[in-house]
Design a protein around this motif. Structure first.
Motif, mmCIF file in Angstrom:
data_model
loop_
_atom_site.group_PDB
_atom_site.id
_atom_site.type_symbol
_atom_site.label_atom_id
_atom_site.label_comp_id
_atom_site.label_asym_id
_atom_site.label_seq_id
_atom_site.Cartn_x
_atom_site.Cartn_y
_atom_site.Cartn_z
ATOM 1 N N LYS A 55 53.258 106.036 -43.308
ATOM 2 C CA LYS A 55 52.035 105.842 -41.676
ATOM 3 C C LYS A 55 52.077 107.824 -41.012
ATOM 4 O O LYS A 55 51.246 108.119 -41.028
ATOM 5 N N LYS A 56 53.557 108.280 -41.159
ATOM 6 C CA LYS A 56 53.125 109.117 -40.549
ATOM 7 C C LYS A 56 54.205 110.018 -41.338
ATOM 8 O O LYS A 56 54.956 110.386 -41.471
ATOM 9 N N SER A 111 46.659 112.930 -49.331
ATOM 10 C CA SER A 111 45.803 112.062 -48.466
ATOM 11 C C SER A 111 45.006 111.627 -49.522
ATOM 12 O O SER A 111 44.561 110.313 -49.002
ATOM 13 N N THR A 144 46.662 108.120 -50.283
ATOM 14 C CA THR A 144 46.803 107.031 -49.262
ATOM 15 C C THR A 144 45.529 107.213 -48.457
ATOM 16 O O THR A 144 45.702 106.184 -48.001
ATOM 17 N N LEU A 192 45.376 108.543 -45.811
ATOM 18 C CA LEU A 192 46.207 108.873 -44.788
ATOM 19 C C LEU A 192 45.291 110.081 -43.652
ATOM 20 O O LEU A 192 44.934 111.185 -44.913
ATOM 21 N N THR A 215 48.363 109.485 -32.890
ATOM 22 C CA THR A 215 48.114 108.788 -33.180
ATOM 23 C C THR A 215 49.585 107.940 -33.903
ATOM 24 O O THR A 215 49.887 107.816 -34.862
ATOM 25 N N ASP A 216 48.578 106.622 -35.123
ATOM 26 C CA ASP A 216 49.593 106.303 -35.275
ATOM 27 C C ASP A 216 49.135 105.780 -36.780
ATOM 28 O O ASP A 216 50.442 105.932 -37.445
ATOM 29 N N GLN A 217 48.973 106.872 -37.490
ATOM 30 C CA GLN A 217 48.373 107.623 -39.017
ATOM 31 C C GLN A 217 48.236 108.826 -39.385
ATOM 32 O O GLN A 217 47.370 109.463 -38.309
ATOM 33 N N TRP A 218 48.857 110.068 -39.948
ATOM 34 C CA TRP A 218 49.151 111.496 -40.502
ATOM 35 C C TRP A 218 50.056 111.679 -41.775
ATOM 36 O O TRP A 218 50.710 111.474 -41.606
ATOM 37 N N ASP A 222 58.202 108.982 -40.158
ATOM 38 C CA ASP A 222 58.357 108.237 -40.598
ATOM 39 C C ASP A 222 59.182 108.788 -42.651
ATOM 40 O O ASP A 222 59.928 108.133 -42.824
#
Length: 179
Positions: free
Chosen positions: A2-3, A22, A25, A27, A59-62, A81
Motif C-alpha cells: 500500500k505504501k 503504479s 497496482t 497505487l 495518505t493510505d496508499q502511495w 510497507d
C-alpha cells in the motif's frame, strides 16, 4: 503493498519502474522531483517540499519515487510497507545517466519536471553517482537488511531482476483479482 518507497542511485530506472508499478497496482504515484522542483528546474522552498512530502505520507496508499533530502528519505523508508531498492552495478547507472542525457534533448526524461535543464541536471547526476555509491548505497543496503523482518523488500541488483520483479507483481495482482 500500500505504501511503496522506490529508491537507489541516480540513473537506475526508478521513475520508469515506479510508473509501471503504479499502472499495474493502481497505487497513486508521487515523483519527488516534481514536488521538489518547478518547471525549468527551480527548487521549491525546502519547507514547502517537506510539507508536501508529509501530506503524502499520511495518505493510505502511495508509491514515492526519488530521493528528496536525507530527512524525508528516512521518514519515507520508515513509513513504507514495501521497499524497492534499485541497486544496479555502477556502470549500468552511469550508462543510463548517459543515455538519459543524450535522449533528453529529444524527449524529456521520465519523471523530470518540465523544461528541466538537461546539461546541468545530467552533470549533477554524474557527480551524485559516485557520492551515492560510496556513501549512501552502503546505508541503503544496511537499512533493507534490517527492514526485511518488518517490511516487504525488493532488492533489485540487475536489469534481469527488473523484469522478474514485474512478472512477480503482475502475478500477485492477478492472483488477488481472482480472489
Amino acid at each position: 503493498m500500500k505504501k511503496v518507497a522506490v529508491f537507489g542511485n541516480t540513473g537506475g530506472g526508478k521513475s520508469t519502474l515506479s510508473k509501471r508499478l503504479s499502472q499495474i497496482t493502481g497505487l497513486p504515484l508521487h515523483v519527488l522531483d516534481n514536488i521538489q522542483y518547478q518547471s525549468g528546474g527551480t527548487e521549491v522552498p525546502h519547507e514547502d517540499y517537506k510539507r508536501a512530502h508529509k501530506q503524502i505520507l499520511v495518505t493510505d496508499q502511495w508509491i514515492i519515487d526519488g530521493f528528496g533530502c536525507m530527512e524525508t528519505l528516512w521518514q519515507r523508508l520508515d513509513e513504507a510497507d514495501t521497499l524497492i531498492f534499485v541497486d544496479l552495478p555502477l556502470y549500468v547507472h552511469f550508462w543510463w545517466v548517459t543515455k538519459r542525457f543524450i535522449t533528453g534533448y529529444f524527449q524529456p526524461p521520465e519523471g523530470w519536471p518540465e523544461n528541466s535543464p538537461i546539461l546541468k541536471s545530467s552533470l549533477t547526476s554524474y557527480r551524485v553517482l559516485w557520492l551515492c555509491h560510496k556513501y549512501l548505497t552502503p546505508k541503503y543496503r544496511e537499512y533493507i537488511k534490517q527492514a526485511q523482518s518488518t517490511k516487504v523488500v525488493y532488492h533489485i541488483r540487475s536489469t534481469k531482476e527488473i523484469s522478474q520483479f514485474f512478472k512477480s507483481i503482475e502475478q500477485e495482482v492477478n492472483f488477488k483479482g481472482e480472489e
